[in-house]
Write a protein that holds these residues in place. Structure first.
Motif, mmCIF file in Angstrom:
data_model
loop_
_atom_site.group_PDB
_atom_site.id
_atom_site.type_symbol
_atom_site.label_atom_id
_atom_site.label_comp_id
_atom_site.label_asym_id
_atom_site.label_seq_id
_atom_site.Cartn_x
_atom_site.Cartn_y
_atom_site.Cartn_z
ATOM 1 N N MET A 76 -7.580 2.213 8.381
ATOM 2 C CA MET A 76 -7.401 1.651 7.124
ATOM 3 C C MET A 76 -6.916 0.349 7.208
ATOM 4 O O MET A 76 -5.907 0.017 7.712
ATOM 5 N N LEU A 77 -7.420 -0.729 6.436
ATOM 6 C CA LEU A 77 -6.971 -1.997 6.382
ATOM 7 C C LEU A 77 -5.895 -2.109 5.285
ATOM 8 O O LEU A 77 -6.042 -1.658 4.222
ATOM 9 N N THR A 78 -4.699 -2.549 5.803
ATOM 10 C CA THR A 78 -3.620 -2.793 4.776
ATOM 11 C C THR A 78 -3.587 -4.362 4.342
ATOM 12 O O THR A 78 -3.480 -5.419 5.311
ATOM 13 N N THR A 79 -3.648 -4.569 3.083
ATOM 14 C CA THR A 79 -3.620 -6.141 2.635
ATOM 15 C C THR A 79 -2.528 -6.232 1.763
ATOM 16 O O THR A 79 -1.884 -5.085 1.204
ATOM 17 N N GLU A 80 -2.493 -7.456 1.324
ATOM 18 C CA GLU A 80 -1.319 -7.843 0.140
ATOM 19 C C GLU A 80 -1.727 -6.818 -1.046
ATOM 20 O O GLU A 80 -1.017 -6.366 -1.741
ATOM 21 N N ALA A 81 -3.144 -7.069 -1.255
ATOM 22 C CA ALA A 81 -3.635 -6.265 -2.431
ATOM 23 C C ALA A 81 -3.448 -4.596 -2.222
ATOM 24 O O ALA A 81 -3.058 -4.016 -3.333
ATOM 25 N N THR A 82 -3.683 -4.243 -1.125
ATOM 26 C CA THR A 82 -3.507 -2.756 -1.049
ATOM 27 C C THR A 82 -1.883 -2.498 -1.202
ATOM 28 O O THR A 82 -1.765 -1.345 -1.950
ATOM 29 N N ILE A 83 -1.114 -3.299 -0.595
ATOM 30 C CA ILE A 83 0.322 -2.812 -1.062
ATOM 31 C C ILE A 83 0.798 -2.976 -2.371
ATOM 32 O O ILE A 83 1.285 -2.175 -2.880
ATOM 33 N N HIS A 84 0.398 -4.165 -2.766
ATOM 34 C CA HIS A 84 0.380 -4.291 -4.383
ATOM 35 C C HIS A 84 0.209 -3.054 -5.189
ATOM 36 O O HIS A 84 0.869 -2.714 -6.069
ATOM 37 N N PHE A 85 -1.105 -2.416 -5.110
ATOM 38 C CA PHE A 85 -1.689 -1.423 -5.958
ATOM 39 C C PHE A 85 -0.999 -0.180 -5.573
ATOM 40 O O PHE A 85 -0.976 0.382 -6.719
ATOM 41 N N ALA A 86 -0.968 0.040 -4.392
ATOM 42 C CA ALA A 86 -0.191 1.187 -4.023
ATOM 43 C C ALA A 86 1.120 1.300 -4.845
ATOM 44 O O ALA A 86 1.815 2.356 -5.184
ATOM 45 N N ALA A 87 2.033 0.242 -4.624
ATOM 46 C CA ALA A 87 3.429 -0.007 -5.300
ATOM 47 C C ALA A 87 3.273 0.469 -6.799
ATOM 48 O O ALA A 87 4.050 1.194 -7.551
ATOM 49 N N LYS A 88 2.173 -0.302 -7.645
ATOM 50 C CA LYS A 88 1.913 0.014 -9.080
ATOM 51 C C LYS A 88 1.806 1.519 -9.213
ATOM 52 O O LYS A 88 2.573 2.017 -10.184
ATOM 53 N N LEU A 89 1.090 2.034 -8.380
ATOM 54 C CA LEU A 89 0.687 3.557 -8.705
ATOM 55 C C LEU A 89 1.934 4.453 -8.318
ATOM 56 O O LEU A 89 2.186 5.459 -9.106
ATOM 57 N N ARG A 90 2.717 4.001 -7.538
ATOM 58 C CA ARG A 90 4.152 4.612 -7.237
ATOM 59 C C ARG A 90 4.949 4.514 -8.330
ATOM 60 O O ARG A 90 5.853 5.435 -8.649
ATOM 61 N N PHE A 91 5.050 3.384 -9.169
ATOM 62 C CA PHE A 91 6.184 3.228 -10.171
ATOM 63 C C PHE A 91 5.542 3.171 -11.632
ATOM 64 O O PHE A 91 6.314 2.996 -12.336
ATOM 65 N N GLU A 92 4.541 3.170 -11.718
ATOM 66 C CA GLU A 92 3.875 3.169 -12.946
ATOM 67 C C GLU A 92 2.840 4.397 -13.161
ATOM 68 O O GLU A 92 2.229 5.050 -12.293
ATOM 69 N N THR A 93 2.735 4.866 -14.402
ATOM 70 C CA THR A 93 1.914 6.034 -14.776
ATOM 71 C C THR A 93 1.365 5.581 -16.325
ATOM 72 O O THR A 93 1.711 4.657 -16.704
#
Length: 142
Positions: A1-18
């Motif tokens: 799986m490719l990890t990019t800045e976008a991947t890190i950003h959107f994963a964090a949003k889903l971890r901290f937002e609902t």
């Protein structure tokens, strides 16, 4: 799986937002968390999410431990997308060591989606706003 800045950003949003429909689904599924309304007294009396805990942002540091046991995840909300009160409340809880998520859309979108709202006199019934929720469903299946 490719990890990019976008991947890190959107994963964090889903971890901290609902969002409101996910919070409703989690409550319906019996997931343990405290739902906290961080607005002031006047807003709380006007209307709130049924079953929410009223803990205004300014009181979190002094009262959270007495109201919400350590280890219980927290979801915070304020008025809506035009207000950053829930962001300040989430920060206050995180500084105390709580696992916390911010409910994007806040009380406004909870109510606009036709989800359960109460005030001091009982339930407030409103139809879903078709610009925020599909007719006859609690989520957009996105």
């Amino acid at each position: 799986m490719l990890t990019t800045e976008a991947t890190i950003h959107f994963a964090a949003k889903l971890r901290f937002e609902t969002d409101p429909s996910d919070v409703k689904a989690a409550r319906d599924a019996g997931e343990p968390f405290a739902l906290v309304d961080s607005r002031g007294e006047a807003a709380w009396r006007q209307g709130r999410i049924d079953g929410a805990i009223h803990l205004p942002t300014a009181e979190i540091a002094g009262r959270a431990a007495a109201v919400i046991p350590a280890g219980v995840p927290v979801v915070v909300y304020c008025w809506g997308p035009g207000c950053n009160g829930s962001t300040r409340a989430a920060l206050a809880f995180s500084l105390l060591g709580y696992e916390v998520r911010e409910m994007i859309g806040g009380f406004e979108y909870w109510a606009r989606e036709g989800l359960p709202v109460v005030n001091d006199h009982g339930p407030i019934l409103r139809e879903p706003d078709l610009l925020t929720a599909p007719a006859g469903a609690i989520d957009c299946a996105c």
